[in-house]
Write an enzyme that holds these catalytic residues in place. Structure first.
Site, PDB file in Angstrom:
ATOM      1  N   ASP A  20       9.046  10.847  41.033  1.00  0.00           N
ATOM      2  CA  ASP A  20       8.591   9.489  41.394  1.00  0.00           C
ATOM      3  C   ASP A  20       7.109   9.543  41.784  1.00  0.00           C
ATOM      4  OD1 ASP A  20       9.936   7.038  43.800  1.00  0.00           O
ATOM      5  OD2 ASP A  20       8.651   6.817  42.049  1.00  0.00           O
TER       6      ASP A  20
ATOM      7  N   THR B 161      18.984  15.412  40.759  1.00  0.00           N
ATOM      8  CA  THR B 161      19.241  16.850  41.018  1.00  0.00           C
ATOM      9  C   THR B 161      18.153  17.500  41.873  1.00  0.00           C
ATOM     10  OG1 THR B 161      18.089  17.593  39.016  1.00  0.00           O
ATOM     11  CG2 THR B 161      20.443  17.066  38.793  1.00  0.00           C
TER      12      THR B 161
ATOM     13  N   VAL C 239      15.694  16.049  45.245  1.00  0.00           N
ATOM     14  CA  VAL C 239      15.885  15.591  46.642  1.00  0.00           C
ATOM     15  C   VAL C 239      17.292  15.048  46.877  1.00  0.00           C
ATOM     16  CG1 VAL C 239      15.172  13.679  48.183  1.00  0.00           C
ATOM     17  CG2 VAL C 239      13.452  15.093  47.057  1.00  0.00           C
TER      18      VAL C 239
HETATM   19  N1  APR Z   1       8.306  15.995  35.291  1.00  0.00           N
HETATM   20  C1  APR Z   1       9.627  16.193  35.065  1.00  0.00           C
HETATM   21  N2  APR Z   1      10.519  16.455  36.037  1.00  0.00           N
HETATM   22  C2  APR Z   1      10.043  16.521  37.303  1.00  0.00           C
HETATM   23  C3  APR Z   1       8.671  16.320  37.638  1.00  0.00           C
HETATM   24  C4  APR Z   1       7.789  16.049  36.555  1.00  0.00           C
HETATM   25  N3  APR Z   1       6.484  15.838  36.740  1.00  0.00           N
HETATM   26  N4  APR Z   1       8.530  16.454  38.989  1.00  0.00           N
HETATM   27  C5  APR Z   1       9.751  16.746  39.482  1.00  0.00           C
HETATM   28  N5  APR Z   1      10.663  16.793  38.466  1.00  0.00           N
HETATM   29  C6  APR Z   1      12.085  17.104  38.526  1.00  0.00           C
HETATM   30  C7  APR Z   1      12.590  17.841  39.734  1.00  0.00           C
HETATM   31  O1  APR Z   1      12.251  19.222  39.643  1.00  0.00           O
HETATM   32  C8  APR Z   1      14.081  17.609  39.563  1.00  0.00           C
HETATM   33  O2  APR Z   1      14.603  18.508  38.600  1.00  0.00           O
HETATM   34  O3  APR Z   1      12.809  15.879  38.555  1.00  0.00           O
HETATM   35  C9  APR Z   1      14.138  16.179  38.972  1.00  0.00           C
HETATM   36  C10 APR Z   1      14.571  15.098  39.967  1.00  0.00           C
HETATM   37  O4  APR Z   1      14.105  15.452  41.263  1.00  0.00           O
HETATM   38  P1  APR Z   1      13.469  14.352  42.275  1.00  0.00           P
HETATM   39  O5  APR Z   1      12.150  13.946  41.779  1.00  0.00           O
HETATM   40  O6  APR Z   1      13.579  14.937  43.651  1.00  0.00           O
HETATM   41  O7  APR Z   1      14.444  13.104  42.117  1.00  0.00           O
HETATM   42  P2  APR Z   1      15.886  12.809  42.751  1.00  0.00           P
HETATM   43  O8  APR Z   1      16.642  14.061  43.053  1.00  0.00           O
HETATM   44  O9  APR Z   1      16.472  11.791  41.836  1.00  0.00           O
HETATM   45  O10 APR Z   1      15.537  12.136  44.152  1.00  0.00           O
HETATM   46  C11 APR Z   1      14.927  10.877  44.142  1.00  0.00           C
HETATM   47  O11 APR Z   1      13.134  11.580  45.530  1.00  0.00           O
HETATM   48  O12 APR Z   1      10.914  11.429  45.044  1.00  0.00           O
HETATM   49  C12 APR Z   1      11.933  10.817  45.710  1.00  0.00           C
HETATM   50  O13 APR Z   1      11.349   8.497  45.643  1.00  0.00           O
HETATM   51  C13 APR Z   1      12.241   9.462  45.150  1.00  0.00           C
HETATM   52  O14 APR Z   1      13.676   8.904  46.975  1.00  0.00           O
HETATM   53  C14 APR Z   1      13.656   9.294  45.612  1.00  0.00           C
HETATM   54  C15 APR Z   1      14.241  10.688  45.469  1.00  0.00           C
END
Ligand code: APR
Length: 175
Positions: free
Chosen positions: A36, A120, A122
């Protein structure tokens, strides 16, 4: 199911030259960390301005915005479920996130869509389970008969471990 329409890759979703990238958002749609945060940083401040007008998004639902400074024309924002052990409808909500994102992408005539591994990071959804739910949902979308223009769905994995789980899930589903 034509599995040639599904691609698993390693990389940074903000660098993908596709029509739509999907953002693993939260229900406020006002940005966060992880993917995000990366998407908001890459898209620029106009993205947040548009997101503010959307009044958030429920878990499993999906809302679309422009892509701004990204190569992608559009971003579909979907809050995946937080993992609470599996007894709180998490798999249905995760399936909804993938399905509703594809529906939103097809509404704008997208041909190529890139997903991150939703929930997968946070949100703690176990990769083994989330990867199977994700690919089942993509298969369900393509076999649902929903009129759509989508030719290719990519799952863009940020690390080797994630990549391996999605590759294994595709192999399992191919049978
Ligand atoms: N490109 C592709 N994948 C990514 C990138 C990127 N630039 N950055 C992180 N990821 C991966 C992470 O390594 C993980 O495998 O995206 C996947 C989802 O992880 P998160 O970003 O933590 O998303 P999620 O688990 O759905 O949690 C969402 O996290 O960032 C906050 O605002 C968001 O509250 C929401 C929560």
């Amino acid at each position: 199911m034509d599995w040639n329409r599904v691609e698993i890759s390693m990389g940074d979703i903000t660098k993908q030259g596709v029509d739509v990238i999907v953002n693993a958002a939260n229900t406020t749609l006002l940005g966060g960390g992880g993917v995000d945060g990366a998407i908001h940083r890459a898209a620029g401040p106009e993205l947040l301005q548009e997101c503010r007008k959307l009044n958030g998004c429920q878990t499993g639902e999906a809302k679309i915005t422009k892509g701004y400074r990204l190569q992608a024309k559009y971003i579909v924002h979907t809050p995946g479920p937080v993992w609470h052990g599996g007894g709180h409808g998490e798999s249905q909500l995760l399936r909804n996130s993938y399905m509703n994102s594809l529906v939103q992408a097809s509404k704008v005539g997208a041909k190529t869509v890139a997903f991150p591994s939703i929930s997968t990071g946070v949100y703690g959804y176990p990769l083994e389970k989330a990867s199977r739910v994700a690919l089942h949902a993509i298969e369900e979308f393509f076999s649902s008969g929903i009129e759509n223009s989508i030719e290719k769905v990519c799952i863009v994995c940020f690390d080797e471990n994630t990549y391996r789980h999605y590759v294994e899930a595709v192999e399992e589903l191919k049978g």
